[in-house]
Every structure is written in C-alpha cells, then in structure tokens.
Enzyme design. Structure first.
Site, PDB file in Angstrom:
ATOM      1  N   LEU A  55     -23.561 -37.719   0.975  1.00 38.24           N
ATOM      2  CA  LEU A  55     -24.734 -38.552   0.701  1.00 38.24           C
ATOM      3  C   LEU A  55     -25.315 -39.112   1.998  1.00 38.24           C
ATOM      4  O   LEU A  55     -26.089 -40.056   1.990  1.00 38.24           O
ATOM      5  CB  LEU A  55     -24.370 -39.683  -0.267  1.00 38.24           C
ATOM      6  CG  LEU A  55     -23.786 -39.220  -1.608  1.00 38.24           C
ATOM      7  CD1 LEU A  55     -23.399 -40.417  -2.473  1.00 38.24           C
ATOM      8  CD2 LEU A  55     -24.760 -38.329  -2.360  1.00 38.24           C
ATOM      9  N   GLU A  66     -27.038 -37.187  16.211  1.00 34.46           N
ATOM     10  CA  GLU A  66     -26.024 -36.465  15.424  1.00 34.46           C
ATOM     11  C   GLU A  66     -25.676 -35.133  16.078  1.00 34.46           C
ATOM     12  O   GLU A  66     -24.515 -34.755  16.176  1.00 34.46           O
ATOM     13  CB  GLU A  66     -26.506 -36.214  13.985  1.00 34.46           C
ATOM     14  CG  GLU A  66     -26.457 -37.450  13.118  1.00 34.46           C
ATOM     15  CD  GLU A  66     -26.039 -37.181  11.655  1.00 34.46           C
ATOM     16  OE1 GLU A  66     -25.208 -36.288  11.391  1.00 34.46           O
ATOM     17  OE2 GLU A  66     -26.562 -37.894  10.778  1.00 34.46           O
ATOM     18  N   ASP A 117     -31.533 -35.118   6.502  1.00 37.80           N
ATOM     19  CA  ASP A 117     -30.915 -36.400   6.161  1.00 37.80           C
ATOM     20  C   ASP A 117     -31.684 -37.575   6.766  1.00 37.80           C
ATOM     21  O   ASP A 117     -31.940 -38.588   6.107  1.00 37.80           O
ATOM     22  CB  ASP A 117     -29.469 -36.454   6.684  1.00 37.80           C
ATOM     23  CG  ASP A 117     -28.629 -35.306   6.162  1.00 37.80           C
ATOM     24  OD1 ASP A 117     -29.067 -34.646   5.203  1.00 37.80           O
ATOM     25  OD2 ASP A 117     -27.541 -35.066   6.725  1.00 37.80           O
TER      26      ASP A 117
HETATM   27  P1  ADP Z   1     -21.856 -37.819   5.234  1.00 34.54           P
HETATM   28  O1  ADP Z   1     -22.975 -38.028   6.181  1.00 34.54           O
HETATM   29  O2  ADP Z   1     -22.197 -36.836   4.175  1.00 34.54           O
HETATM   30  O3  ADP Z   1     -21.314 -39.065   4.639  1.00 34.54           O
HETATM   31  P2  ADP Z   1     -20.620 -36.841   7.637  1.00 34.54           P
HETATM   32  O4  ADP Z   1     -19.354 -36.091   7.893  1.00 34.54           O
HETATM   33  O5  ADP Z   1     -21.892 -36.255   8.096  1.00 34.54           O
HETATM   34  O6  ADP Z   1     -20.665 -37.158   6.057  1.00 34.54           O
HETATM   35  O7  ADP Z   1     -20.517 -38.274   8.288  1.00 34.54           O
HETATM   36  C1  ADP Z   1     -19.392 -39.066   8.062  1.00 34.54           C
HETATM   37  C2  ADP Z   1     -18.989 -39.704   9.371  1.00 34.54           C
HETATM   38  O8  ADP Z   1     -19.985 -40.658   9.765  1.00 34.54           O
HETATM   39  C3  ADP Z   1     -17.707 -40.517   9.270  1.00 34.54           C
HETATM   40  O9  ADP Z   1     -16.591 -39.700   9.515  1.00 34.54           O
HETATM   41  C4  ADP Z   1     -17.890 -41.560  10.361  1.00 34.54           C
HETATM   42  O10 ADP Z   1     -17.590 -41.013  11.622  1.00 34.54           O
HETATM   43  C5  ADP Z   1     -19.395 -41.805  10.334  1.00 34.54           C
HETATM   44  N1  ADP Z   1     -19.771 -42.951   9.495  1.00 34.54           N
HETATM   45  C6  ADP Z   1     -20.631 -42.956   8.460  1.00 34.54           C
HETATM   46  N2  ADP Z   1     -20.798 -44.196   7.945  1.00 34.54           N
HETATM   47  C7  ADP Z   1     -20.023 -45.015   8.674  1.00 34.54           C
HETATM   48  C8  ADP Z   1     -19.752 -46.429   8.658  1.00 34.54           C
HETATM   49  N3  ADP Z   1     -20.321 -47.241   7.774  1.00 34.54           N
HETATM   50  N4  ADP Z   1     -18.902 -46.901   9.587  1.00 34.54           N
HETATM   51  C9  ADP Z   1     -18.328 -46.097  10.498  1.00 34.54           C
HETATM   52  N5  ADP Z   1     -18.540 -44.788  10.562  1.00 34.54           N
HETATM   53  C10 ADP Z   1     -19.365 -44.232   9.669  1.00 34.54           C
HETATM   54 MG    MG Z   2     -23.804 -36.576   7.493  1.00 32.28          MG
END
Ligand code: ADP
Ligand code: MG
Length: 380
Positions: A122, A157, A169
């Site tokens: 998400l 990213e 996104d």
């Molecule tokens: P998605 O974007 O679908 O949730 P991703 O793998 O692209 O999955 O991103 C997840 C990563 O983003 C996590 O592993 C972390 O590194 C970072 N992340 C996202 N939200 C947070 C948050 N609130 N606090 C810290 N890191 C976060």
């Molecule tokens: Mg992501």
C-alpha cells in the site's frame, strides 16, 4: 496527538508543523508505470505523518514509531547517499536528492508515525517520502509543485533507497483527489482525476492484506523490470507503452522468447485494461469494472508471474463470496489484494477470505475498507 508529545520528548522542542501523506491502492495498471504506460491508483484514508522542525546546524535527525523512535542522525554536508542503509534511506534520500538538485536544505529534526501497513503493497514507502518532502518543501521555502515532488520522491526511492519503482506510488500520494482515482500517464506524468462514484453505486473497496511479506522476493521486481526493458530493446520501441495490440500478436510473437513474450503481453493488455476501466467508470460507473480487475489479476498471475498462493487465494475467496472483481495490488509477491464489493456483501467477503486462509494454513489476513482520499497536505 501522540506524535507531538513524542517529538517534544525526543527532540526537546515542539515541531513547526505536521504533514500527512496517504498510502495508495492501485485500482488497475500494475507493472505498467516503468514501461511508461497507464495506471489508475487512488490515495487511501491511511496516512504517514511527519512532524518536523528546522535546526540551526546542518544535522538531520529522523525517527519513526515503526523503528522504535530511535533517531538516525547524519550531517547533510558529509552524507554519502550510497552509504545510507535501512529505513532512513527513504526520508534522508528525499533531502539528499533535493540537495543534489541544488536546493538549500536546512538541518532538521523529523519524527514520523504511520497508519499505512509497512510492506503490505500500500506504498508506505512513498507515504513516508512524500510526508517528508512536503515538510521540507514548506520549512525550507522551496516552493516546489506536487508534480516536481513526485519526481524527487521517486528519485529518493530509486537512487538512495535502491527500490527501482516507477512514479505510480508517489503520484497517487501527491496528486490524489477525494472519491476519485487518478488516471496516470506514466510517460508524460499527466494525472487526470476520475470520479469513482462508489458510494452512489453502493460499492466499497476492501483491502485484503495477506500479511505475506513482499520483501522476501526483492529481486523479483527488478528482474521483471529488466525483462521488460530488454524486450523493448529487442522490439526496437522506446518503451513497451509503444507496442500496439496488433504488434503484440504480430511481430512480437516472432521476435521474443516465450517468457519475454508473456511479460510483454501482460504490459500491453494491462495498458488496454486501464484505459477501458477509465472509459467504463465514466460511461457506466464502478459496478461495470469488476471483470477488468479480475482479468488484470489473471494476467499478473499467469503472464507476469508476480502473484503468490496467498494473493490467489484471497482473490478467489473474495470472488466466491460476492466480490464483483478482485486483483492483487502493488508489485506482488505478497502484500495486498483488493476486492470491489457491494456494501451488503463486505462482511461475507471478509469472512470468506479469513476462513480460506485458515484452511490453507496461511497467517491471518487483515481485511479493511478504504476510501479514495485527498492528496498529501499539511495537517498542523
Ligand atoms: P510498501 O511501500 O508497499 O509498504 P516497500 O517495501 O516499498 O513496501 O517499503 C517498505 C519500507 O519502507 C520499510 O521496509 C521501511 O524501510 C520503509 N518504511 C515505510 N514506512 C515506514 C515508517 N513509517 N517508518 C519507518 N520506515 C518505513
Ligand atoms: Mg513501496
């Protein structure tokens, strides 16, 4: 707000503001963004909030509730984008990309908290980057447009966090419109809001979060992307966006090996499905788009091969319990599916998915309704 208290405890002063950026659901158009095609995402009513305050030196400290509130600290002048590891690469990446483009970025204290489930497909990562980007944009008086911030957060990213995502996104989070999906042309970055009309049609969209970690297949996304780019070179087109359906069944079939052909077939047919969904939303309303969502899932499962047992089970169970359409959303290999559901059937669909997961021995899924919400904005 707990975030304010935490900020003050950790950093010894009140933040100057709080900025909220939504996660997103992609209604349709998966793995099309980096092929310069079309997608139809919407911002959801779950946000990441960033509280921030300027400092007088060039130190940046960033902390997150999801990482135990322990701040990661860097000196902006000395920071090497290649060397930043872990979650802080997302927020610090935004600052370093801005600096790389010549913008003046002050030292900052930043604390984030999120309602977007992390790693569930998400876009918690985009929500994180976009909340921080808005904070810096305002605190440093950069005056950048949401469109410019799409590009900057995407670069953060791609280049600093090392996730080779397209602009989907970030566009959803920064350009979303309440009760609308955003028809996104990923070549021109043109974004056109299309009213969804779910309430009037008595429909809702359920997220079926499989809780299957999509991170365990990290290489899968990059490999699909590389496969698409290679196929475009073989076919002599700038991007797969440029391949027509006639060319797909004609010369592409002769020039590509069977595996590449299926990757390409997904992208070409998915682009067509996005445009058809957009047209149907306008002409007939959201009740008409279910079969396109389900067809998208089949294409991602069979041709692009980015689904997994949990996603397939969630989609099947939802359809069996009265969903009009269902598909995986996000990059795949786990994460979430969505189901388009008549409001009276929502509970039955949630129960069917949960029961099916129990039978299969999967972890318990998390099922919740989402609304299309407005774009990232200042909260306080
Ligand atoms: P998605 O974007 O679908 O949730 P991703 O793998 O692209 O999955 O991103 C997840 C990563 O983003 C996590 O592993 C972390 O590194 C970072 N992340 C996202 N939200 C947070 C948050 N609130 N606090 C810290 N890191 C976060
Ligand atoms: Mg992501």
């Amino acid at each position: 707000m707990e975030l304010l208290t935490r900020f003050a405890q950790r950093f010894g002063a009140e933040p100057e503001g709080v900025w909220a950026a939504p996660g997103r659901v992609n209604l349709i158009g998966e793995h099309t963004d980096y092929n310069e095609g079309f997608a139809l995402p919407f911002a959801i009513d779950r946000h990441t909030r960033a509280a921030a305050r300027r400092r007088t030196d060039d130190t940046v400290r960033v902390a997150s509730s999801a990482a135990g509130f322990a701040p990661v600290e860097i000196a902006l002048d000395e920071a090497d984008p290649e060397k930043i590891e872990g979650w802080a690469a997302y927020p610090l990446g935004v600052l370093l990309v801005l600096r790389g483009l010549g913008h003046r970025v002050p030292g900052l204290d930043i604390m984030v908290e999120s309602e977007v489930p992390v790693g569930a497909g998400l876009s918690s990562s985009a929500a994180l980057c976009c909340s921080v980007a808005l904070a810096v944009n305002e605190l440093a008086g950069l005056g950048l447009s949401p469109q410019a911030l799409v590009e900057i957060t995407r670069q953060a990213e791609n280049q600093v966090a090392g996730a080779p995502t397209g602009p989907l996104d970030q566009s959803a989070s920064l350009l979303g419109v309440r009760d609308a999906a955003v028809l996104l042309d990923c070549r021109t970055l043109a974004a056109e809001p299309l009213p969804l009309g779910l309430d009037a049609a008595g429909l809702t969209i359920l997220v079926l979060d499989t809780r299957a970690e999509h991170a365990h297949c990290d290489g899968g996304y990059a490999a699909r992307r590389a496969g698409c780019e290679q196929a475009a070179r073989t076919l002599g087109v700038p991007a797969l966006r440029d391949l027509t359906e006639d060319e797909l069944t004609g010369r592409a079939r002769h020039l590509l090996d069977p595996r590449s052909y299926r990757l390409v077939r997904h992208v070409v047919t998915e682009n067509a499905r996005v445009l058809e969904t957009a047209a149907l939303l306008e002409s007939s309303g959201p009740g008409a788009i279910g079969p396109l969502l389900t067809a998208s899932h089949a294409s991602l499962r069979d041709d692009f091969q980015v689904s997994c047992a949990e996603l397939d089970a969630a989609v099947e169970a939802a359809l069996g319990a009265g969903a009009l359409g269902a598909r995986m959303t996000g990059g795949g290999f786990g994460g979430s599916a969505i189901a388009l559901v008549p409001v009276p059937a929502a509970e039955a669909v949630a129960e069917a998915v949960t029961a099916r997961f129990a039978v299969e021995g999967f972890a318990e899924p998390s099922v919740f309704a989402v609304r299309a919400d407005e774009a990232a904005h200042r909260l306080l």
